[in-house]
Design a protein around this motif. Structure first.
Motif, short mmCIF file in Angstrom:
data_model
loop_
_atom_site.label_atom_id
_atom_site.label_comp_id
_atom_site.label_asym_id
_atom_site.label_seq_id
_atom_site.Cartn_x
_atom_site.Cartn_y
_atom_site.Cartn_z
N ILE A 1 -2.12 21.63 -10.78
CA ILE A 1 -3.08 21.42 -9.70
C ILE A 1 -2.52 20.41 -8.71
CG2 ILE A 1 -5.42 20.65 -9.11
CD1 ILE A 1 -6.30 21.47 -11.90
N GLN A 2 -2.64 20.70 -7.43
CA GLN A 2 -2.27 19.74 -6.40
C GLN A 2 -3.50 18.87 -6.15
OE1 GLN A 2 -0.65 17.54 -4.92
NE2 GLN A 2 0.86 18.85 -3.90
N LEU B 1 0.22 12.54 -9.09
CA LEU B 1 -0.80 13.51 -8.75
C LEU B 1 -0.29 14.75 -8.01
CD1 LEU B 1 -3.55 10.97 -7.59
CD2 LEU B 1 -3.39 12.14 -9.79
N LYS B 2 1.00 14.80 -7.70
CA LYS B 2 1.49 16.00 -7.01
C LYS B 2 1.46 17.20 -7.95
CE LYS B 2 6.39 15.09 -7.92
NZ LYS B 2 7.70 14.85 -7.29
N ARG B 3 1.71 18.38 -7.41
CA ARG B 3 1.54 19.62 -8.17
C ARG B 3 2.38 19.63 -9.45
NH1 ARG B 3 -0.51 24.62 -7.45
NH2 ARG B 3 0.53 26.36 -8.49
N PRO C 1 0.81 -1.23 0.00
CA PRO C 1 0.00 0.00 0.00
C PRO C 1 0.84 1.27 0.00
CG PRO C 1 -0.88 -1.59 1.56
CD PRO C 1 0.42 -2.14 1.08
N VAL C 2 1.98 1.24 0.68
CA VAL C 2 2.85 2.43 0.71
C VAL C 2 3.43 2.68 -0.68
CG1 VAL C 2 4.93 3.42 1.73
CG2 VAL C 2 3.38 2.07 3.15
N VAL C 3 3.79 1.61 -1.38
CA VAL C 3 4.31 1.76 -2.74
C VAL C 3 3.24 2.34 -3.66
CG1 VAL C 3 5.17 0.49 -4.75
CG2 VAL C 3 6.00 -0.08 -2.46
N VAL C 4 2.00 1.84 -3.52
CA VAL C 4 0.89 2.37 -4.31
C VAL C 4 0.71 3.86 -4.05
CG1 VAL C 4 -1.61 2.28 -4.62
CG2 VAL C 4 -0.32 0.16 -4.47
N GLY C 5 0.68 4.25 -2.78
CA GLY C 5 0.51 5.65 -2.44
C GLY C 5 1.65 6.51 -2.97
N PHE C 6 2.88 6.00 -2.87
CA PHE C 6 4.03 6.77 -3.34
C PHE C 6 3.99 6.95 -4.86
CE2 PHE C 6 8.48 6.79 -4.89
CZ PHE C 6 8.87 8.00 -4.33
N LEU C 7 3.66 5.87 -5.59
CA LEU C 7 3.61 5.96 -7.05
C LEU C 7 2.55 6.96 -7.52
CD1 LEU C 7 3.98 2.20 -8.08
CD2 LEU C 7 5.68 4.01 -8.30
N TRP C 8 1.37 6.90 -6.90
CA TRP C 8 0.30 7.81 -7.31
C TRP C 8 0.57 9.24 -6.86
CZ3 TRP C 8 -3.31 7.40 -10.87
CH2 TRP C 8 -3.64 6.13 -11.33
N TRP D 1 -10.80 17.86 -5.50
CA TRP D 1 -10.30 16.64 -6.13
C TRP D 1 -9.80 15.58 -5.16
CZ3 TRP D 1 -11.19 15.71 -11.07
CH2 TRP D 1 -11.43 16.77 -11.93
N THR D 2 -9.53 15.93 -3.91
CA THR D 2 -8.88 14.99 -3.01
C THR D 2 -9.70 13.73 -2.77
OG1 THR D 2 -7.88 14.75 -0.82
CG2 THR D 2 -9.81 16.20 -0.97
N MET D 3 -11.03 13.84 -2.61
CA MET D 3 -11.86 12.67 -2.39
C MET D 3 -11.97 11.82 -3.66
SD MET D 3 -13.46 10.89 -0.16
CE MET D 3 -13.62 12.01 1.25
N PHE D 4 -12.06 12.49 -4.80
CA PHE D 4 -12.15 11.76 -6.07
C PHE D 4 -10.94 10.87 -6.27
CE2 PHE D 4 -10.77 11.50 -10.48
CZ PHE D 4 -11.86 10.86 -11.07
N TRP D 5 -9.75 11.44 -6.08
CA TRP D 5 -8.54 10.65 -6.31
C TRP D 5 -8.32 9.63 -5.20
CZ3 TRP D 5 -6.73 10.09 -10.83
CH2 TRP D 5 -6.83 11.11 -11.77
#
Length: 354
Positions: free
Chosen positions: A209-210, A189-191, A178-185, A217-221
């Motif tokens: 856009i951040q 998705l960062k600014r 899960p940490v790898v998934v979060g880091f990749l995305w 957008w935060t909930m959508f992503w």
């Protein structure tokens, strides 16, 4: 190699130890029969003695004992410790240094005023905010997860080109950390990430856009990434359920001229209902526990598990009663999850009897 073995065992009394080991085995077992059988019994005398002492019925439990000890140490023991923290107060993790609090931590969690000072309580706003945000996440994520998993399972259950390859592609994200998934995305998705740069290059947006902290957008992503990461698991369960449906049912429907849509709504969905129930409850439980990917992406909102993580003092400055408040919040979450699990058991038993 020979010289290394000779140097390792030179001067060591291992032959004497081996002889004592074999003599103990011979004295305890008194083996009979062919020479080879007696030699095997003497060499493996601890196993032979264990089997004799435990008996045929007790031996399986003896093999399960190490696993149960580990499971108890890392699952049941933390549960009882967490309950102890929820009814005591203080910063220390030692129960001898914590005072009995009863339901005070629940009041600190839900009351509008602080029971210790009488000042306005900010903790209830944080907790209720996390509850509201998590409920919003669950309401959107679970139906989308089930719908996309069902569509994917229906597609991959058909005879398509490279079906095994596509099944592996859909399941691959489940195997990632899960940490790898979060880091990749977060890189995407960062600014100044890949998505913003690509959209600016195409002229679709004027400035980056951040995506993960923008309120729009935060909930959508969060829903998108979490669904992408766990889709393969639920798709595999639904795929197994689809393959368990007898093929002759569809053949009879085709002979009657039944359309594909009617087959889906009248045959597939009803026969897949027990599997859909399991997927629904499992995805609900998983969505309520959402934390790792969201934490790694640093999204704007706080989930229930994220609130527990912060309130306990694992991130940020520990507070006087933070550990007890976090433990009480985790108990409330556990009650919800237990209710969902019992609901699954009840509905499954009810559907099997129908």
């Amino acid at each position: 190699m020979t010289e290394a073995l000779h140097a390792a065992f030179a001067g060591a009394p291992w032959p004497l130890y081996l002889l004592v080991y074999l003599l103990i085995g011979w004295a305890l077992l008194r083996p009979t029969g062919p020479l080879w059988d007696r030699a095997v019994s003497v060499i493996g005398w601890p196993i032979e003695m264990t089997q004799k002492l435990a008996g045929a019925t007790g031996l399986p439990y003896l093999f399960l004992l190490p696993n149960m000890l580990i499971f108890g140490a890392f699952t049941f023991a933390p549960m009882f410790i967490n309950f102890g923290f929820s009814v005591t107060e203080g910063q220390s993790i030692l129960f001898s240094e914590r005072d009995w609090a009863g339901l005070d931590n629940l009041r600190r969690l839900l009351s509008e005023t602080q029971i210790d000072t009488g000042a306005p309580n900010l903790e209830d706003d944080k907790f209720l905010g996390a509850v509201y945000a998590t409920a919003t996440f669950v309401v959107f994520q679970v139906p989308i997860m089930i719908a996309v998993a069902l569509i994917s399972a229906l597609a991959l259950n058909r005879k398509i080109v490279a079906r095994g390859f596509w099944r592996a592609v859909f399941f691959y994200p489940v195997m990632l950390s899960p940490v790898v998934v979060g880091f990749l995305w977060s890189l995407i998705l960062k600014r100044q990430g890949v998505l913003s740069q690509t959209l600016m290059m195409w002229g679709w947006i004027d400035e980056p856009i951040q995506w993960l902290t923008d309120p729009s957008w935060t909930m959508f992503w969060s829903v998108f990434v979490y669904t992408w990461a766990h889709l393969g698991f639920y798709m595999l369960i639904l795929l197994a359920g689809l393959q368990a449906i007898p093929r002759d049912v569809y053949e009879a429907a085709e002979m009657d001229g039944t359309s594909a849509w009617r087959q889906l709504t009248r045959i597939t969905i009803p026969l897949l209902a027990p599997t859909l129930l399991v997927v629904t409850v499992l995805s609900l439980i998983k969505a309520f526990q959402a934390f790792e990917e969201l934490y790694a992406m640093s999204v704007r909102w706080t989930s229930l598990v994220g609130y527990i993580f912060e309130a306990s003092g694992l991130r940020g400055q520990p507070t006087a009663n933070g550990l007890g408040i976090a433990a009480m919040a985790s108990l409330l979450v556990a009650i919800v999850l237990i209710f969902l699990s019992l609901l699954q058991v009840y509905l499954s038993s009810k559907s099997s009897k129908a």
